[in-house]
Design an enzyme around this catalytic site. Sequence first.
Site, short mmCIF file in Angstrom:
data_model
loop_
_atom_site.label_atom_id
_atom_site.label_comp_id
_atom_site.label_asym_id
_atom_site.label_seq_id
_atom_site.Cartn_x
_atom_site.Cartn_y
_atom_site.Cartn_z
CD GLN A 1 2.02 -4.02 -4.81
OE1 GLN A 1 1.69 -5.11 -4.36
NE2 GLN A 1 3.05 -3.89 -5.62
CG ASP B 1 5.85 -7.67 1.07
OD1 ASP B 1 6.05 -8.33 0.04
OD2 ASP B 1 5.05 -6.72 1.15
CE LYS C 1 1.94 -8.87 -4.96
NZ LYS C 1 2.41 -7.56 -4.51
N1 GUN Z 1 6.10 -3.35 -4.88
C1 GUN Z 1 6.93 -3.94 -5.77
N2 GUN Z 1 7.32 -5.15 -5.32
C2 GUN Z 1 6.72 -5.33 -4.12
C3 GUN Z 1 6.74 -6.39 -3.17
O1 GUN Z 1 7.39 -7.43 -3.32
N3 GUN Z 1 5.97 -6.18 -2.06
C4 GUN Z 1 5.26 -5.04 -1.87
N4 GUN Z 1 4.57 -4.94 -0.74
N5 GUN Z 1 5.24 -4.05 -2.72
C5 GUN Z 1 5.97 -4.20 -3.84
#
Ligand code: GUN
Length: 284
Positions: free
Chosen positions: A96, A119, A52
């Site tokens: 996350q 998200d 990211k």
């Molecule tokens: N863990 C796995 N996929 C995601 C996601 O799309 N966002 C977040 N915040 N955590 C994740």
Amino acid sequence: MAKIINGKEVSEKIRLRIAEEVKDLAAKGIVPGLAVILVGDDPASQVYVRNKKRACEQAGIYSESYELPGNTSQEELLALIDKLNNDPKINGILAQLPLPSHIDEETVINRISPDKDVDAFHPVNVGKIMIGNYDFLPCTPAGVMALLAESGVDCAGKECVVVGRSNIVGKPQAMLLLHNHGTVTICHSRTKNLAEVTRRADILIAAVGKPDFITAEMVKPGAVVIDVGINRKADGKLTGDVDFASVEPVASYITPVPGGVGPMTITMLLQNTLKSAKKANNIS
Ligand code: GUN
């Protein structure tokens, strides 16, 4: 033989478009900013966070990452979120998941300002998605929709079957397919005669988290098959929820793992961060 939907290629195309828009914003003195928070040292999460960060850099988006020890208290995490909620440099905040078991995920998600919830996990944003009047779309389902659109697959009137009912993928995915006029069924672990249901699908989305779960017998000939799964096999290789070798000859379109939905998720995160920065600066 199915056409392979190349998520990496589609993703690069969209990221170039995002980078152009970010450049235009920079000319106005606006730099979108994303904060990513990781608690603990889960190796898969570390890889996602690193990816990211790199994607932000490549798109010209400012990013901050907070890699906190696994024993960070919920209060400390909430205090960081409060700080980021009030930081004008930051347009998007992502915690996350999964978080360590002593931290309540729902409390954390609810603390992120809905305006910075890139998200789209906050109940306010989930509600907005439900009524079809949204600011942010959740990244993975949005990535799936972008792949379908780029491949020229129209959902209108099609039988769409989503296997999996998570808050992150299955449920919002079903809603987005519905907004695009699909006839949608959600299947899950209690679904009876699963193969019978999946065989009805013109568009089949697998989001179960079980390696090679969807086999050829579960797929209607000519179906579009989208694999959201990312599973690691004993030999360390990645595999999806779809048994690619057996399903590919039956499907009309299929996404590979890796290189299908995966790259799109981060692309949609960049898109949401850009959108948030524009909204914060009253740019449409
Ligand atoms: N863990 C796995 N996929 C995601 C996601 O799309 N966002 C977040 N915040 N955590 C994740």
